[in-house]
Write an enzyme that holds these catalytic residues in place. Structure first.
Site, short mmCIF file in Angstrom:
data_model
loop_
_atom_site.label_atom_id
_atom_site.label_comp_id
_atom_site.label_asym_id
_atom_site.label_seq_id
_atom_site.Cartn_x
_atom_site.Cartn_y
_atom_site.Cartn_z
N ASP A 22 5.34 1.62 4.60
CA ASP A 22 5.33 0.62 3.86
C ASP A 22 6.17 0.36 2.74
O ASP A 22 6.73 -0.59 2.60
CB ASP A 22 3.74 0.44 3.32
N ASP B 264 -35.60 -3.56 24.16
CA ASP B 264 -34.97 -3.29 23.14
C ASP B 264 -35.44 -1.85 22.63
O ASP B 264 -34.86 -1.36 21.51
CB ASP B 264 -34.88 -4.05 21.71
N ASP C 47 -43.44 -1.86 33.01
CA ASP C 47 -43.23 -2.54 31.77
C ASP C 47 -44.14 -1.93 30.78
O ASP C 47 -45.31 -1.47 30.96
CB ASP C 47 -43.97 -3.97 32.07
N LYS D 15 0.84 -1.23 -0.04
CA LYS D 15 0.04 -0.18 0.03
C LYS D 15 0.77 1.23 0.08
O LYS D 15 1.74 1.18 0.60
CB LYS D 15 -0.64 0.03 1.27
N SER E 112 -42.77 -9.96 17.96
CA SER E 112 -43.63 -10.69 19.05
C SER E 112 -44.88 -9.92 19.41
O SER E 112 -45.86 -10.30 19.62
CB SER E 112 -42.73 -10.83 20.17
N SER E 113 -44.84 -8.52 19.47
CA SER E 113 -46.03 -7.42 19.79
C SER E 113 -46.91 -7.86 18.77
O SER E 113 -48.19 -8.23 18.91
CB SER E 113 -45.65 -6.26 19.64
N HIS F 223 -6.57 4.67 8.64
CA HIS F 223 -6.05 4.98 9.82
C HIS F 223 -6.47 6.26 10.82
O HIS F 223 -6.13 6.47 11.79
CB HIS F 223 -4.52 5.22 9.69
#
Length: 593
Positions: free
Chosen positions: A119, A415, A573, A114, A464-465, A227
């Site tokens: 390098d 969540d 809840d 690179k 799920s709801s 970087h």
């Protein structure tokens, strides 16, 4: 003011690279570590050298994994030389790698480097030393960065995602048995036919150190290096589509000496690379936008690769590389490899050139099927139908208005999307609800209405709801098919609760939506015989609100909250609160009628 150190799962800063390489070969025993060096070599290197094929070596600083050890394998690299994190590998280790794959190899050694000063110098020094020992060594330097906007010569262009393409080309050509000189020629030409541009949303941090740079919460940086080197400009956050358009515009800007010419009809390969901290959801979304952006310009995206190929620790962002294709480059990209870091796309049988497939037709694609009209249950008069319409509208509007507060409650033990999920379901229902004088749902047929709602919440609410509420109204529909009195609706409510409990596994007292439902139902049953339906319902709503508040002091035994420490369960809840919210919306609508 000192910056906080980034969190890292390491043992010590000093040993993190060595420990990582040891873990890599433990998982991938087709590669081995060279004693005394951070050099990963094909375990079958002696047999490979005996074949007389060119050995390809690449390398650079660590922290870019899977680059570079992840590309050691048949059809890519023979060896990878690793430096400290974000640091060029030392010349003696590079030379050790050259010796390991080059001594006794008539094919010679190709170094893929690179275009970074460290390098180039270190690999160049090692190459010259290797030559002095009689090893045939050549080097290809890649600097395909399109972020520079000057008109000057291209010195300083960084080697970025195109390095991965070069690994693949060089490795495939070497596996074919092509001579070193031909591989160098093909790879050098390829570097002149590719370009890369990057975008970052957040910095990374080196082990034991703070962030490499700072970005505001509403900022993104265009054209930065792997970087954390500064890009061409900082911008306010854009959509994925707008971000891709800005990236491709910079890559193809003809006013820049580093631009890549891309024209209508060109055949290209695209690599969309994760800088480390980007979710797969965002990455594949961005890949789709890149392909669409190029195709809208008439470009033929015949190869597309998406994944983590050259990361920058945990930096959030992507780099996009575009390479012009010819038959040789396409064949090399398609060639098989055992390198664990390479991620080929999933193509249809017999497919070579990528094409975006059309959607497959689904049996349930006709959304008119959401409206159920087949039930034979009881009907209600027009005024009652208008009332049911008003109740539905009030429930939906109320749930939409409570999105933020429900999400906040849910974020503590779930969540954080309870409010958004219910809002999505409510908006889905409103799409079909129509107007009071021309309703889109069968409001005068309670059974069909509830079955339609079951389809809508399952489709639009999801998760799920969606499943729970769909179960609830589906079970309730069976009751109102033959009883639409106040007690009938009360029994329907009970049947809905029983279905949630049966299939969801929760019971009253488990700190879920059932706690509010159960309190409301028990109170309603107890008061219907001695109070008017509206007064009984008011009392039931208050009981649901109190039950929801009481969940703050309960231990969750079902749902996602049951996985969370009791110490964190200090708020009510969200699901239970949501029930009390829509029950109150029903009551207020009934009270107005």
């Amino acid at each position: 003011m000192s910056q906080a150190k980034g969190k890292k799962l390491i043992n010590t800063v000093e040993r993190c690279v060595d420990d990582s390489l040891e873990g890599f070969v433990a998982v991938n025993p087709g590669a081995r570590l060279l004693q005394g060096h951070r050099v990963v070599v094909r375990s079958d290197i002696e047999e490979y050298k005996a074949s007389g094929k060119v050995a390809v070596i690449s390398g650079g600083g660590s922290g870019h994994e899977p680059a570079h050890p992840g590309y050691v394998g048949r059809g890519m690299l023979s060896a990878a030389v690793c430096g400290a994190v974000f640091a060029s590998p030392p010349p003696n280790s590079i030379l050790a790698g050259i010796r390991a794959v080059g001594k006794g190899n008539k094919g010679g050694v190709l170094l893929v480097v690179k275009n970074y000063t460290g390098d180039r110098i270190n690999f160049g020094l090692a190459a010259e030393r290797g030559k002095s020992e009689g090893i045939k060594v050549d080097m290809v330097v890649i600097g395909e960065d399109c972020a520079l906007t000057s008109h000057d010569k291209t010195a300083g262009r960084r080697g970025l995602g195109g390095t991965i393409f070069l690994h693949k080309l060089a490795g495939a050509l070497a596996e074919e048995g092509r001579p070193l000189e031909e591989i160098v020629s093909i790879c050098t030409e390829a570097t002149q036919n590719m370009g890369t541009i990057g975008i970052a949303l957040s910095p990374c941090s080196l082990p034991g150190q703070g962030p490499t740079f700072q970005l505001g919460e509403d900022e993104m940086e265009l054209g930065l290096g792997v970087h954390g080197e500064a890009g061409v400009k900082r911008m306010k956050m854009l959509t994925a589509k707008e971000t891709v358009e800005a990236m491709i515009a910079l890559m193809t800007n003809k006013n820049s000496s580093t631009h890549l010419d891309i024209n209508k009809g060109d055949k290209v390969a695209v690599l969309v690379n994760n800088l480390g901290g980007t979710s797969v959801l965002e990455l594949t979304l961005m890949a789709g936008e890149v392909i669409r952006c190029l195709e809208n310009k008439g470009v033929l995206v015949q190869r597309a690769f998406c994944g983590s190929f050259m990361t920058s620790l945990e930096m959030a962002g992507v780099i996009v590389t575009v390479m012009h294709l010819n038959d040789v480059r396409a064949k090399c990209l398609d060639a098989a490899t055992s390198a664990p870091g390479w991620s080929p796309p999933f193509l249809a049988p017999g497919m070579t050139n990528r094409e975006t497939p059309e959607r497959m037709p689904a049996d349930d694609a006709d959304l008119s099927d959401m409206i159920v009209t087949s039930g034979e249950g009881l009907t209600v008069d027009a005024d009652t139908g208008k009332l049911l319409y008003s109740i539905l509208k009030a429930i939906c509007e109320t749930l939409i208005s409570q999105e933020s507060s429900l999400n906040q409650l849910d974020s503590q033990t779930g969540d954080g999307d309870c409010g958004s999920t219910l809002k999505a379901g409510a908006e889905g229902i409103l799409k079909y609800l129509g107007t009071e004088t021309s309703p889109g749902l069968p409001v005068t047929h309670p059974q069909n209405l509830l079955l339609s709602l079951a389809c809508l919440v399952e489709r639009w609410m999801g998760g799920s709801s969606g499943a729970m509420y769909s179960l609830f109204v589906t079970a309730a529909a069976a009751v109102v098919a033959h009883d639409v009195s106040a007690t009938g609706w009360c029994s329907a409510f009970q049947k809905g609760m029983q279905a949630i409990s049966k299939y969801g596994g929760a019971e009253p007292g488990d700190r879920t939506m059932l706690d509010s439902m159960n309190a409301a139902y028990n109170t309603l049953v107890a008061n219907l015989s001695s109070s008017s339906p509206i007064d009984a319902f008011e009392t039931a709503v208050k009981a649901a609100e109190q039950a929801a508040a009481d969940t703050a002091n309960m231990t969750a035994r079902a749902g996602r909250a049951s996985y969370v420490s009791k110490d964190l369960q200090t708020q009510p809840d969200a699901g239970a609160v949501a029930v009390s919210v829509w029950l109150k919306a029903i009551y207020l609508t009934l009270k107005k009628s």
